[in-house]
Motif scaffolding. Sequence first.
Motif, mmCIF file in Angstrom:
data_model
loop_
_atom_site.group_PDB
_atom_site.id
_atom_site.type_symbol
_atom_site.label_atom_id
_atom_site.label_comp_id
_atom_site.label_asym_id
_atom_site.label_seq_id
_atom_site.Cartn_x
_atom_site.Cartn_y
_atom_site.Cartn_z
ATOM 1 N N SER A 229 64.457 22.797 88.869
ATOM 2 C CA SER A 229 65.243 22.139 87.947
ATOM 3 C C SER A 229 65.343 20.457 88.122
ATOM 4 O O SER A 229 65.520 19.610 87.377
ATOM 5 C CB SER A 229 66.706 22.498 88.360
ATOM 6 O OG SER A 229 67.713 21.887 87.419
ATOM 7 N N ALA A 230 65.090 19.974 89.716
ATOM 8 C CA ALA A 230 64.832 18.868 90.163
ATOM 9 C C ALA A 230 63.818 18.233 89.604
ATOM 10 O O ALA A 230 63.743 16.850 88.886
ATOM 11 C CB ALA A 230 65.130 18.648 91.301
ATOM 12 N N LEU A 231 62.658 18.582 89.552
ATOM 13 C CA LEU A 231 61.536 18.111 88.715
ATOM 14 C C LEU A 231 61.556 17.906 87.472
ATOM 15 O O LEU A 231 61.275 16.803 86.861
ATOM 16 C CB LEU A 231 60.439 19.081 88.964
ATOM 17 C CG LEU A 231 59.733 19.096 90.476
ATOM 18 C CD1 LEU A 231 58.584 20.148 90.660
ATOM 19 C CD2 LEU A 231 58.871 17.520 90.659
ATOM 20 N N ARG A 232 62.269 18.951 86.731
ATOM 21 C CA ARG A 232 62.459 18.747 85.271
ATOM 22 C C ARG A 232 63.418 17.554 84.784
ATOM 23 O O ARG A 232 63.178 16.710 84.203
ATOM 24 C CB ARG A 232 62.873 20.072 84.625
ATOM 25 C CG ARG A 232 63.364 19.894 83.126
ATOM 26 C CD ARG A 232 62.458 19.217 82.403
ATOM 27 N NE ARG A 232 61.415 20.164 82.199
ATOM 28 C CZ ARG A 232 60.130 19.731 81.771
ATOM 29 N NH1 ARG A 232 59.921 18.284 81.300
ATOM 30 N NH2 ARG A 232 59.094 20.646 81.537
ATOM 31 N N ARG A 233 64.363 17.306 85.899
ATOM 32 C CA ARG A 233 65.223 16.293 85.692
ATOM 33 C C ARG A 233 64.634 14.841 86.015
ATOM 34 O O ARG A 233 64.860 13.664 85.124
ATOM 35 C CB ARG A 233 66.797 16.299 86.500
ATOM 36 C CG ARG A 233 67.525 17.473 86.260
ATOM 37 C CD ARG A 233 68.806 17.238 87.119
ATOM 38 N NE ARG A 233 68.696 17.191 88.335
ATOM 39 C CZ ARG A 233 68.654 18.414 89.254
ATOM 40 N NH1 ARG A 233 68.799 19.321 88.722
ATOM 41 N NH2 ARG A 233 68.213 18.072 90.439
ATOM 42 N N GLU A 234 63.611 15.059 86.827
ATOM 43 C CA GLU A 234 63.024 13.756 87.086
ATOM 44 C C GLU A 234 62.022 13.350 86.162
ATOM 45 O O GLU A 234 61.818 11.881 85.948
ATOM 46 C CB GLU A 234 62.078 14.171 88.506
ATOM 47 C CG GLU A 234 61.421 12.775 89.208
ATOM 48 C CD GLU A 234 60.631 13.123 90.304
ATOM 49 O OE1 GLU A 234 59.493 12.653 90.868
ATOM 50 O OE2 GLU A 234 60.879 14.337 90.832
ATOM 51 N N ALA A 235 61.489 14.253 85.276
ATOM 52 C CA ALA A 235 60.562 13.993 84.195
ATOM 53 C C ALA A 235 60.944 14.835 82.983
ATOM 54 O O ALA A 235 60.350 15.598 82.583
ATOM 55 C CB ALA A 235 59.159 14.278 84.599
ATOM 56 N N PRO A 236 62.028 14.570 82.435
ATOM 57 C CA PRO A 236 62.622 15.304 81.293
ATOM 58 C C PRO A 236 61.423 15.612 79.934
ATOM 59 O O PRO A 236 61.650 16.758 79.509
ATOM 60 C CB PRO A 236 64.026 14.802 81.018
ATOM 61 C CG PRO A 236 63.826 13.162 81.226
ATOM 62 C CD PRO A 236 62.919 13.174 82.474
#
Length: 245
Positions: free
Chosen positions: A40-47
């Motif tokens: 989830s954090a990776l997706r938030r970092e690069a939406p």
Amino acid sequence: MQVFVGTCGFPKARRVIFNTLDAAELQETFYNLPDPERMSALRREAPDFHFTAKVFQGITHPPGSPTFKRTRGFRPTERHGLLKPTRENMELWEQFTAAVAPLRPEVLVIQTPPSLKPEPYIYDFFTAVAGKWKLAWEPRGETYNDPKLIGKVAELGVIIAVDPLRKDPPPGEIYYFRLHGLGRGEVNYRYKYTASDLARLASLVRGLEGEFAYVMFNNVYMYQDAAEFKTLLSQLAPLSHDVDG
């Protein structure tokens, strides 16, 4: 045809990859089951980035594979791995896909080892898991030399991942290419792609009919090669079928 150029893993800082390339294939999801919070954090970092993820080795590789030396908190049994349609593998598949879901990966990459024989049960495995996720299967060794099995799996909507500089890609709407270097054997990770190699690759990719193509470099020089290839594509005039009308 949209072409997404990326790397298998992060050979540079993530922000560099996100700012300069189109895609990245997570490798950490192969060595260990994903952490949903990290996904989830990776997706938030690069939406808006194009993420793909390599499927956990507990599903794809035999229990004796040396790659398990890097695995934490999971001990494979004889009923795991090698795409066996066992209850244990199916439960592990559900666990893996639930954990990786927060990343919203566009493709799940199933890489099987050269030791895998072209067993009929491989088709049964793909029959059980195909449909919800976009899957790309990279068979190696003897398995790839069974065109009947490859064709049956492709009919399920599974992308057959190849290195297009080594093998002709099966036609489809979506292509997934993994480039491991040229030379002897199936992989040559220390190979540096030449300008001539990249020009040939560009010609191959631009000659495809379809919707998307993922071009994922997986060699020591993967970032440099991917960046050079993306620049090369941007310098080429669009083909007639790249433009509406």
